[in-house]
Scaffold this motif. Structure first.
Motif, PDB file in Angstrom:
ATOM      1  N   LYS A  62      39.953 -42.103 -26.627  1.00  0.00           N
ATOM      2  CA  LYS A  62      40.926 -41.548 -27.573  1.00  0.00           C
ATOM      3  C   LYS A  62      41.769 -42.595 -28.292  1.00  0.00           C
ATOM      4  O   LYS A  62      42.515 -42.252 -29.208  1.00  0.00           O
ATOM      5  N   GLY A  63      41.670 -43.862 -27.901  1.00  0.00           N
ATOM      6  CA  GLY A  63      42.618 -44.860 -28.382  1.00  0.00           C
ATOM      7  C   GLY A  63      42.403 -45.360 -29.792  1.00  0.00           C
ATOM      8  O   GLY A  63      43.327 -45.866 -30.426  1.00  0.00           O
ATOM      9  N   GLU A  64      41.177 -45.294 -30.305  1.00  0.00           N
ATOM     10  CA  GLU A  64      40.863 -45.720 -31.678  1.00  0.00           C
ATOM     11  C   GLU A  64      41.303 -47.166 -31.937  1.00  0.00           C
ATOM     12  O   GLU A  64      41.872 -47.476 -32.980  1.00  0.00           O
ATOM     13  N   TYR A  65      40.988 -48.056 -31.021  1.00  0.00           N
ATOM     14  CA  TYR A  65      41.387 -49.457 -31.126  1.00  0.00           C
ATOM     15  C   TYR A  65      40.269 -50.388 -31.550  1.00  0.00           C
ATOM     16  O   TYR A  65      40.515 -51.532 -31.935  1.00  0.00           O
ATOM     17  N   ARG A  66      39.009 -49.935 -31.484  1.00  0.00           N
ATOM     18  CA  ARG A  66      37.893 -50.861 -31.628  1.00  0.00           C
ATOM     19  C   ARG A  66      37.794 -51.498 -33.012  1.00  0.00           C
ATOM     20  O   ARG A  66      37.453 -52.675 -33.133  1.00  0.00           O
ATOM     21  N   GLN A  67      38.082 -50.741 -34.049  1.00  0.00           N
ATOM     22  CA  GLN A  67      38.018 -51.319 -35.383  1.00  0.00           C
ATOM     23  C   GLN A  67      39.008 -52.482 -35.523  1.00  0.00           C
ATOM     24  O   GLN A  67      38.667 -53.539 -36.068  1.00  0.00           O
ATOM     25  N   ALA A  68      40.223 -52.290 -35.029  1.00  0.00           N
ATOM     26  CA  ALA A  68      41.223 -53.345 -35.099  1.00  0.00           C
ATOM     27  C   ALA A  68      40.829 -54.537 -34.226  1.00  0.00           C
ATOM     28  O   ALA A  68      41.000 -55.697 -34.625  1.00  0.00           O
ATOM     29  N   CYS A  69      40.303 -54.277 -33.038  1.00  0.00           N
ATOM     30  CA  CYS A  69      39.871 -55.375 -32.164  1.00  0.00           C
ATOM     31  C   CYS A  69      38.739 -56.176 -32.801  1.00  0.00           C
ATOM     32  O   CYS A  69      38.712 -57.407 -32.715  1.00  0.00           O
ATOM     33  N   ALA A  70      37.807 -55.482 -33.439  1.00  0.00           N
ATOM     34  CA  ALA A  70      36.709 -56.172 -34.113  1.00  0.00           C
ATOM     35  C   ALA A  70      37.225 -56.996 -35.284  1.00  0.00           C
ATOM     36  O   ALA A  70      36.799 -58.140 -35.498  1.00  0.00           O
ATOM     37  N   GLU A  71      38.138 -56.421 -36.040  1.00  0.00           N
ATOM     38  CA  GLU A  71      38.689 -57.128 -37.206  1.00  0.00           C
ATOM     39  C   GLU A  71      39.417 -58.395 -36.801  1.00  0.00           C
ATOM     40  O   GLU A  71      39.308 -59.431 -37.476  1.00  0.00           O
ATOM     41  N   HIS A  72      40.151 -58.341 -35.718  1.00  0.00           N
ATOM     42  CA  HIS A  72      40.991 -59.470 -35.318  1.00  0.00           C
ATOM     43  C   HIS A  72      40.366 -60.327 -34.223  1.00  0.00           C
ATOM     44  O   HIS A  72      40.961 -61.335 -33.827  1.00  0.00           O
ATOM     45  N   GLY A  73      39.183 -59.941 -33.723  1.00  0.00           N
ATOM     46  CA  GLY A  73      38.514 -60.734 -32.701  1.00  0.00           C
ATOM     47  C   GLY A  73      39.245 -60.741 -31.381  1.00  0.00           C
ATOM     48  O   GLY A  73      39.461 -61.799 -30.770  1.00  0.00           O
ATOM     49  N   VAL A  74      39.624 -59.549 -30.890  1.00  0.00           N
ATOM     50  CA  VAL A  74      40.392 -59.421 -29.653  1.00  0.00           C
ATOM     51  C   VAL A  74      39.628 -58.550 -28.657  1.00  0.00           C
ATOM     52  O   VAL A  74      39.200 -57.443 -28.989  1.00  0.00           O
ATOM     53  N   ILE A  75      39.453 -59.040 -27.436  1.00  0.00           N
ATOM     54  CA  ILE A  75      38.911 -58.243 -26.338  1.00  0.00           C
ATOM     55  C   ILE A  75      39.998 -57.297 -25.838  1.00  0.00           C
ATOM     56  O   ILE A  75      41.154 -57.697 -25.701  1.00  0.00           O
ATOM     57  N   LEU A  76      39.638 -56.042 -25.562  1.00  0.00           N
ATOM     58  CA  LEU A  76      40.587 -55.111 -24.948  1.00  0.00           C
ATOM     59  C   LEU A  76      40.037 -54.647 -23.610  1.00  0.00           C
ATOM     60  O   LEU A  76      38.913 -54.158 -23.529  1.00  0.00           O
ATOM     61  N   VAL A  77      40.852 -54.803 -22.562  1.00  0.00           N
ATOM     62  CA  VAL A  77      40.490 -54.407 -21.202  1.00  0.00           C
ATOM     63  C   VAL A  77      41.397 -53.266 -20.763  1.00  0.00           C
ATOM     64  O   VAL A  77      42.627 -53.359 -20.872  1.00  0.00           O
TER      65      VAL A  77
END
Length: 277
Positions: A62-77
């Motif tokens: 539900k978080g909808e974070y992947r686009q931002a993580c991909a854009e900025h090159g950030v791993i989310l755990v």
């Protein structure tokens, strides 16, 4: 470590893994999104700690974070919120026991045997992520929601040399002063309120813990705002300590993932700016 799932998303891979934890004495599950990157490149890591009743799956789905993580090159755990499984104690209430670990190392029976979420998040899981993924462990940020916002603030304040950036959504800023926290800290740590202070963001700041800045978002329509969250207490503590707090009260938003997902990409970008090499 066992891979439970792997899905291509936004030019990266969303995985879910299970591993045996020495800290909790149980199997633990976490999710991790790794954006595409050049071979040999290591990416900064953003930790997301979830709230009461949640597992790793809530923000993953539900978080909808992947686009931002991909854009900025950030791993989310995104770790789980507590140990689970056969032999792990539980409570029938939603705000204590499994799904409600409060990111503490419990000292009271029967919780002390397995409920060591502080050690798991601060020590064991970072070591695993650093060893198994393309993660730059010198560039870490932390965020979370509700109980997980409490976890992000307290872990960030206790480890300022590890986390370059700290943010939160609807955090329980002073658990020692509100019903959710008083119940959990009494149950896990006992009646000595002095032992609670290292798990209370406002108390930690009062006792000298410092980070350069904090970002906090809370909805004005959050049903827990006045009784459980009390953002004004963090305002006062940061003002007295000289910590730069950006606390945004978002009009009309509640406590749900409709709120979190609206602003999580913004938090990813905020962390990415501070996690640049």
């Amino acid at each position: 470590m066992e891979q439970l799932s792997s899905n291509r998303s936004h030019g990266g891979m969303q995985g879910v893994y299970r591993h045996a934890s020495a800290a909790t004495g149980t199997d633990m599950t976490f999710s991790i999104f790794v954006p595409d990157h050049a071979p040999g490149t290591k990416l900064p890591v953003l930790w997301y700690l979830s709230g009461l009743t949640c597992t790793h799956a809530n923000v993953t789905e539900k978080g909808e974070y992947r686009q931002a993580c991909a854009e900025h090159g950030v791993i989310l755990v995104a770790p789980d919120t507590s140990p689970r499984g056969e032999g792990v104690p539980d409570d029938e209430a939603y705000d204590f026991g499994q799904g409600a670990g409060f990111y503490v190392d419990a000292t009271e029976a029967p919780w002390a045997t397995h409920f060591s979420m502080r050690s798991y998040i601060e020590q064991e899981l970072p070591a695993l992520i650093g060893a198994e993924f393309s993660a730059d462990m010198d560039r870490q940020g932390i965020t979370g929601h509700s109980m997980g916002g409490h976890g992000a603030l307290t872990i960030g304040l206790r480890n300022p040399g590890r986390f370059r950036s700290v943010s939160a959504f609807s955090p329980i800023v002073a658990p020692g002063q509100v019903p959710w926290g008083q119940k959990a800290l009494t149950g896990y740590l006992g009646e000595d309120r002095a032992a609670w202070r290292e798990y209370d963001a406002v108390a930690l700041i009062e006792d000298g813990a410092r980070v350069p800045e904090l970002l906090v978002d809370t909805g004005t329509a959050d049903q827990f705002l006045e009784v459980q969250l009390k953002p004004e207490l963090l305002d006062g503590a940061c003002r007295n300590a000289g910590i730069a707090l950006t606390q945004r009260l978002q009009p009309g938003y509640d406590h749900s993932y409709y709120f979190v997902s609206t602003f999580l990409g913004d938090h990813v970008a905020w962390h990415a700016e501070r996690l640049k090499a």
